[in-house]
Write a protein that holds these residues in place. Structure first.
Motif: not given
Length: 425
Positions: A63-64, A160-161, A199-204, A226-229
């Motif tokens: 959670d962010l 849309y960040d 929030w969704k998890l993108g690249n990691h 590294y987690l891209t959210l």
């Protein structure tokens, strides 16, 4: 026959219970033997060499927190290493191949979260879970962890960040020569429930780095994830994008109204208040970002400045367009205004200025000139505070030209700002 069957069942049950009791007793004896003279504060090593710790991270939930710039992460940290002090012979210990021992009784990697925002809970051990110990000395330790990580958010593209958060941890005292870290295959697993979330998890990515500090000559190893959210919020299209589009259109209205209309200032003032309310809403939603300003906020602030200028210009145009005027419009301005009017789509005003008939004003003309306009004849003009119709239309043409030029300038600024901010809008 029935007695024989009953006796057989009783005998089998007795043998099974004896076997279970034997296994339980053997397990207790094995555990006591393994932990005898065992010092959990000493790092295990084979022939004086360091040990290898294989790491796998399984992400369970996240959670962010936008206001605190903080990532809350729930995960399982699987650690596998070999402790020679935990080896035993399977045949000599009742065929036991593995056992489970309390994690507080064994040596564990002293992993500490470097990027934490809560140093009281920075240690990644001590979850009071059992470890799986194999007869070869292999130890598997998988504590469930919940941590909070600092993550400075880049809200430039809000709403849309997307944000790249770093989770970094490693040993607090052991260098890379004593404890060598390596990644398992795969290093990162996802076990998150498929539920709707903002929030969704993108690249990691997962990497093991080696760093030398000024204090020591030995290299220290750490794990960096590294987690891209990215945000998934379709309602923002209606609560953010649409209001901004409406506020921009309201600015057009202030320039499209007749130059002598007093509603121009009213519409511009209401639009100004609406922009201020939107800025207050945005501030409450995303708080104050320490490093970035959302592009949409910049766009609204630009509209705010343009609206303030629009109110001032509308006041000037309104003063020019409404009578009475103590002076006539200079003849040197009349011809350029007539030429500009044909280019700016103000043929109606040019026709009224260049007409030769002296017909009385129609109702629509009076509305165009403004309700407070005072007209009088040339003969009575010196005796009253009023204006002639011809002179009033000349000044009205000047106000209309200024108004239309301001509209064109606004359109140019608006189009340029949309092109600059097109990544969001």
């Amino acid at each position: 026959m029935l007695r024989l069957l009953t006796a057989t069942i009783f005998l089998l049950a007795w043998c099974w219970s004896k076997t279970e009791a034997y296994n339980t007793t053997a397990m207790e004896v094995l555990t006591q033997k393994l932990l005898k003279d065992y010092d959990k504060n000493i790092i295990p090593s084979a022939e004086g060499k360091g040990i290898e710790v294989a790491i796998t991270v399984t992400i369970i939930n996240f959670d962010l927190n936008e206001k605190n710039h903080e990532l809350s992460l729930d995960f399982w940290l699987k650690m596998v290493w070999n402790d020679p002090r935990m080896e035993w012979d399977v045949e000599e210990n009742g065929g036991i191949e593995e056992t489970h021992i309390d994690d507080t009784k064994l040596w564990r990697p002293d992993f500490t979260l470097y990027s934490t925002s809560d140093w009281k809970n920075a240690k990644l051990t001590g979850a009071n879970t059992l470890t799986v110990v194999g007869h070869s000395g292999e130890i598997i330790y998988v504590p469930p962890l919940s941590v909070k990580v600092k993550c400075v958010m880049d809200v430039t593209l809000w709403p849309y960040d997307q944000h790249k958060c770093k989770i970094k941890f490693g040993s607090w005292v052991y260098d890379g020569n004593k404890m060598y870290l390596k990644s398992a295959d795969p290093p990162i697993l996802l076990e998150m429930e498929d539920v709707p979330r903002e929030w969704k998890l993108g690249n990691h990515s997962f990497s093991i780095n080696t760093k030398n500090y000024d204090c020591c000559t030995e290299p220290f190893m750490d794990v960096t994830i590294y987690l891209t959210l990215y945000r998934v919020a379709p309602t923002f299209c209606w609560t953010v994008i649409m209001p901004i589009a409406v506020l921009c259109l309201l600015t057009f209205v202030t320039f499209l109204l007749p130059p002598a209309s007093g509603e121009k200032i009213l519409v511009a003032s209401l639009s100004l208040l609406a922009n201020i309310c939107f800025l207050d809403y945005a501030t409450q939603t995303i708080s104050h970002a320490p490093t970035h300003t959302p592009i949409l906020i910049k766009l609204v602030c630009l509209q705010l400045v343009l609206l303030v200028l629009a109110v001032l210009l509308n006041a000037v145009v309104l003063n020019i367009s409404r009578g009475p005027h103590t002076l006539a419009l200079p003849s040197t301005l009349k011809l350029p205004l007539l030429r500009l009017s044909s280019v700016l789509g103000l043929a109606y005003y040019a026709h009224k200025v260049s007409r030769s008939d002296g017909a009385d004003l129609e109702k629509s003309d009076r509305l165009e000139l403004g309700e407070e306009s005072k007209l009088c004849s040339v003969e009575s003009r010196p005796r009253c505070n009023c204006d002639t119709e011809d002179n009033l239309w000349n000044w009205l043409l000047l106000g209309a030209v200024i108004d239309r030029l301001c509209l064109i300038i606004y359109l140019i600024i608006f189009v340029l700002s949309i092109c600059i901010f097109s990544t969001v809008v």
